[in-house]
Design an enzyme around this catalytic site. Structure first.
Site, short mmCIF file in Angstrom:
data_model
loop_
_atom_site.label_atom_id
_atom_site.label_comp_id
_atom_site.label_asym_id
_atom_site.label_seq_id
_atom_site.Cartn_x
_atom_site.Cartn_y
_atom_site.Cartn_z
CD GLU A 195 19.68 -59.34 -21.92
OE1 GLU A 195 19.77 -58.11 -22.20
OE2 GLU A 195 20.62 -60.15 -22.05
CG ASN A 206 12.29 -63.59 -24.63
OD1 ASN A 206 11.64 -63.99 -23.68
ND2 ASN A 206 12.91 -62.43 -24.65
CG MET A 246 -7.42 2.82 -6.03
SD MET A 246 -7.60 3.27 -7.74
CE MET A 246 -7.78 5.04 -7.56
CG ASP A 265 8.20 -61.49 -18.80
OD1 ASP A 265 9.20 -61.03 -19.39
OD2 ASP A 265 7.05 -61.05 -18.94
CG ASP A 271 23.65 -58.90 -20.82
OD1 ASP A 271 23.23 -57.79 -21.22
OD2 ASP A 271 23.36 -59.99 -21.37
CB ILE A 272 20.60 -63.18 -18.86
CG1 ILE A 272 20.14 -62.74 -17.46
CG2 ILE A 272 20.29 -64.66 -19.10
CD1 ILE A 272 18.65 -62.91 -17.20
CG ASP A 289 -2.11 0.91 1.08
OD1 ASP A 289 -1.90 2.09 0.70
OD2 ASP A 289 -3.23 0.44 1.34
CG ASP A 290 -0.34 4.60 -2.30
OD1 ASP A 290 -1.19 3.69 -2.17
OD2 ASP A 290 -0.62 5.79 -2.50
#
Ligand code: GH3
Ligand code: MG
Length: 455
Positions: A372, A337, A55, A346, A329-330, A9-10
């Site tokens: 894997e 698969n 204002m 899976d 790593d497999i 506020d002014d």
């Protein structure tokens, strides 16, 4: 509850007046006498709520408000515009500028404290949600929802009002903007609210033979309606009950005779807040789900590894302790698969994860890097010991064939392993790369073996 309020506020006298009232209620108060200072304080995150005079010479309150709302860093800071009573068009301008609420001069004490309390509560809730969303977003999973302001339209509003004429007035005020459902029976209203599908409830405070505040309190205590914004519709002489309502967690109130613009604006601001809070909540939820775990094996996932490895390395470097990382790593997994189907694959992955868990310490972090490929991070473990652990893992995988279906069919599985100990560089990527290179050597040397990277 406390919060830091910025009074803009002014006129020094106005600031003093508001300051006295707010500090008497234990709020922290900060002040600015012009728009530029106010914007700076907000951007520096110095306050929780802004009380903004409309204002002011130079940059007026509307301009300040628009700028705050346009900047994503401050868009969600609640702003209460203070306007002159004899200028109803100012209110609409303020709300158009994105103000969350407004008060008219001379400022009524009850209204002031009620608004400030309810916004402070809201701000705390949003800050908490936002900080969780930011934390989870830092895991790199979800983009934080853009913080642009919702239009606050097309809401589904449940109006609980047993006087037909009054209900009709509210429906017509909101027509074209929202879809309003009227419910005269409070118990029925509670059911309907709990069934979901509403964005806000508007509750008349003077239902003929039911305490409307009881309904509000029930809505606040039920899990399913806890986050539903409630706006109460009250008479001016209902002050005490308005205050009770706000204490119970009612979000806002409006006083009869209802000013259409004010109603539209209050509903809009409730809807905006609800949608913003909902979007933060769903970011957090999505992030938590994606953040840590691989659904197939229950192991931590790559994203988790990437975030967590950095801090494990930092700790190790800080304390001068060893840390070794293993990549597994497999071997010829594709042929599992190809020959037995994806489900069999899976099954092997799940079983592989179980065997790794059996062999390593609980302080070690096991992650599925993807496909894997797996990583085991071993804090406090020098290369020589890690090599023996890796050998044990390799042997455990090879020791017994893996079961691939309910019929009990089994197949032999082996894995190739690369290990690397942390060097001077506390860099997750280079450690992973070195281990990966060692893994590659295991593969090319014939698989089913362990290779340690040179330091
Ligand atoms: P190498 O010994 O060289 O590692 O040969 P590989 O067959 O194990 O390696 P390659 O990268 O050629 O094949 C990996 C296979 O893993 C291919 C992909 O279909 C399979 N795979 C990746 N993720 C999953 C999964 O979640 N489930 C199943 N069943 N298979 C997956
Ligand atoms: Mg493989």
């Amino acid at each position: 509850m406390t919060a830091r309020i910025l009074i803009v506020d002014d006129l020094a006298a106005n600031v003093k007046l508001l300051e006295a009232r707010l500090t008497a209620e234990y709020f922290d108060v900060l002040s600015a006498t012009n728009g530029t200072d106010a914007l700076r304080l907000c951007r520096d995150d110095r306050c929780d709520i802004v009380l903004l005079d409309a204002m002011m010479p130079g940059m007026d309150g509307f301009e300040v408000c628009s700028r705050l709302k346009a900047d994503p860093a401050t868009a969600h800071l609640p702003v209460i515009m203070v306007t002159a009573l004899d200028q109803p068009s100012d209110r609409v301008r303020g709300l158009d500028a994105g103000a969350d609420d407004f008060l008219t001069k001379p400022v009524d004490e009850v209204a002031l404290l009620a608004r400030v309390r309810s916004l402070a509560r809201l701000k705390m809730m949003l800050d908490e949600l936002r900080s969780r969303a930011v934390t989870t977003a830092s895991l790199g999973l979800v983009e934080l929802t853009r913080s642009s302001l919702d239009a606050g339209e097309n809401g589904r509003i449940l109006l609980i009002e047993d006087r037909a004429a009054s209900a009709e007035r509210i429906v017509s005020a909101l027509r074209g903007l929202h879809e309003v459902t009227i419910e005269a029976d409070p118990q029925e209203a509670l059911f309907r609210a709990a069934e979901g599908g509403f964005d806000m409830a508007a509750v008349s405070l003077d239902l003929s033979d039911f305490d409307a505040l009881r309904l509000c309190s029930q809505m606040r205590s039920l899990e399913r309606t806890r986050a539903l914004p409630i706006l109460i519709i009250a008479d001016l002489d209902d002050r005490q009950r308005i205050l009770r309502g706000l204490d119970l967690g009612v979000n806002d109130y409006i006083v009869r005779p209802i000013d259409r613009n004010e109603l539209v604006a209050r509903v809009r601001s409730q809807l905006r807040r609800k949608r913003y809070a909902d979007s933060l909540r769903s970011d957090v939820q999505a992030a938590i789900e994606l953040a840590a775990v691989d659904p197939l094996t229950g192991l931590n996932n790559r994203r988790y590894l990437e975030t967590h490895l950095a801090s494990l390395l930092d700790n190790a470097a800080h304390q001068g302790r060893a840390l070794t990382l293993m990549i597994l790593d497999i071997d010829h997994f594709k042929s599992v698969n190809d020959s037995f189907g994806h489900d069999a694959g899976d099954e092997v992955l799940k079983n592989f994860a179980r065997r790794m868990r059996r062999v390593v310490r609980s302080a070690d972090l096991i992650c599925r890097l993807g496909g894997e490929e797996f990583v085991i991070v071993m804090p406090d473990t020098p290369l020589a010991i890690a090599t023996r652990v890796a050998e044990r893992v390799r042997a455990t995988i090879q020791s017994e064939p893996f079961c691939i279906d309910a019929a009990g069919r089994t197949i032999p599985v082996t894995a190739s392993i690369g290990i690397a100990e942390r060097g001077r560089e506390a860099n997750p990527d280079s450690l992973l790369r070195r281990a990966d290179k060692a893994l590659y050597e295991s593969k090319s040397a014939g698989r089913n073996r362990v290779t340690a990277a040179a330091a």
